[in-house]
Design an enzyme around this catalytic site. Sequence first.
Site, PDB file in Angstrom:
ATOM      1  N   GLU A 100       0.593  -1.180   0.051  1.00 18.40           N
ATOM      2  CA  GLU A 100      -0.138   0.055  -0.129  1.00 18.40           C
ATOM      3  C   GLU A 100       0.704   1.462  -0.016  1.00 18.40           C
ATOM      4  OE1 GLU A 100      -4.121  -0.571   1.628  1.00 18.40           O
ATOM      5  OE2 GLU A 100      -2.821  -0.890   3.070  1.00 18.40           O
ATOM      6  N   HIS A 119      -0.783   5.828   7.655  1.00 11.89           N
ATOM      7  CA  HIS A 119      -1.764   4.964   7.304  1.00 11.89           C
ATOM      8  C   HIS A 119      -2.234   3.865   8.599  1.00 11.89           C
ATOM      9  CE1 HIS A 119      -4.605   2.272   5.243  1.00 11.89           C
ATOM     10  NE2 HIS A 119      -3.854   1.294   5.156  1.00 11.89           N
ATOM     11  N   HIS A 121      -5.163   0.999  10.609  1.00 14.13           N
ATOM     12  CA  HIS A 121      -6.468   0.455  10.682  1.00 14.13           C
ATOM     13  C   HIS A 121      -6.985   0.746  12.164  1.00 14.13           C
ATOM     14  CE1 HIS A 121      -4.547  -2.492   7.580  1.00 14.13           C
ATOM     15  NE2 HIS A 121      -4.479  -1.263   7.070  1.00 14.13           N
ATOM     16  N   HIS A 191     -11.631  -0.206   5.819  1.00  9.28           N
ATOM     17  CA  HIS A 191     -10.240  -0.593   5.933  1.00  9.28           C
ATOM     18  C   HIS A 191      -9.552   0.226   7.073  1.00  9.28           C
ATOM     19  CE1 HIS A 191      -6.632  -0.406   3.047  1.00  9.28           C
ATOM     20  NE2 HIS A 191      -6.155  -0.365   4.350  1.00  9.28           N
TER      21      HIS A 191
HETATM   22 MN    MN Z   1      -4.149  -0.795   4.932  1.00  4.95          MN
END
Ligand code: MN
Length: 260
Positions: A100, A119, A121, A191
């Site tokens: 990613e 980034h 979760h 996500h």
């Molecule tokens: Mn991710």
Amino acid sequence: MCTSLFDDPAAAAETISDHASPSQPADAALLGDLAIANRILFRQGVVDGFGHVSARHDKHPDRFLLARNMAPALVTPSDIVTFDFDGRALDANGRAVYLERFIHAEIYRARPDVMAVVHSHSVAVVPFSILKGVPFRAVCHMGGFIGICAPIFEIRDIAGESSDLLIRNSALGAGVAKSLGAGNVVLMRGHGSTVVGDRLKQAVFRAVYTENNARLQAEAMRLGPIEPLTEGEAETTARVIDTQVDRAWDLWKMQAEGQI
Ligand code: MN
């Protein structure tokens, strides 16, 4: 129920050939801070085995620094790889990289003001990525940077109805960057979320308080109707609290290093 383990570990790693050698090495202090940022985000519950933090390269603004594919809490400066905005590794030397990475690449491409990207979760934020008609917004002064409505990236608009929800190419990364717009936080449906800053410490601070704000908002909504910050309050608190980022960083750094 959402958990933080959406990514299939096998699918989230990728080995690619290096594109070119970086002409100038990144500042050693920046690499050290980036390794610490990874550990802080783990200790603060923003990342677990998954999630990542990057910084724009201090010598090459068209490149960014991001760890090789590994759990964030284990990252050391020697694990950090240089990438270009097409997601190509310049010095991976055969090491697997995060699938990613395109989230980071396309945000740096679209936003010259962004110097760091997180980034994750983080679990309290994910419910707001799937709720209909309930915007994620600043509900306390520490979360003012979130503003009055965090946008949600809808991957189906680009990847159709059966994607794995992972940001695995430039087109998807550009979609995330477009949803982020000029903001500081973008949710990604089912996500997680991505947070940006004009410096590494600010991005880490914002990632921690994005998770905290989500917990507060969800708890308040369980108790009754909520009265969130106004747009003006969000702007003012964001500006004032931003002067205190180092205070939190210094504490979290010592904690991440096991000194307290
Ligand atoms: Mn991710």
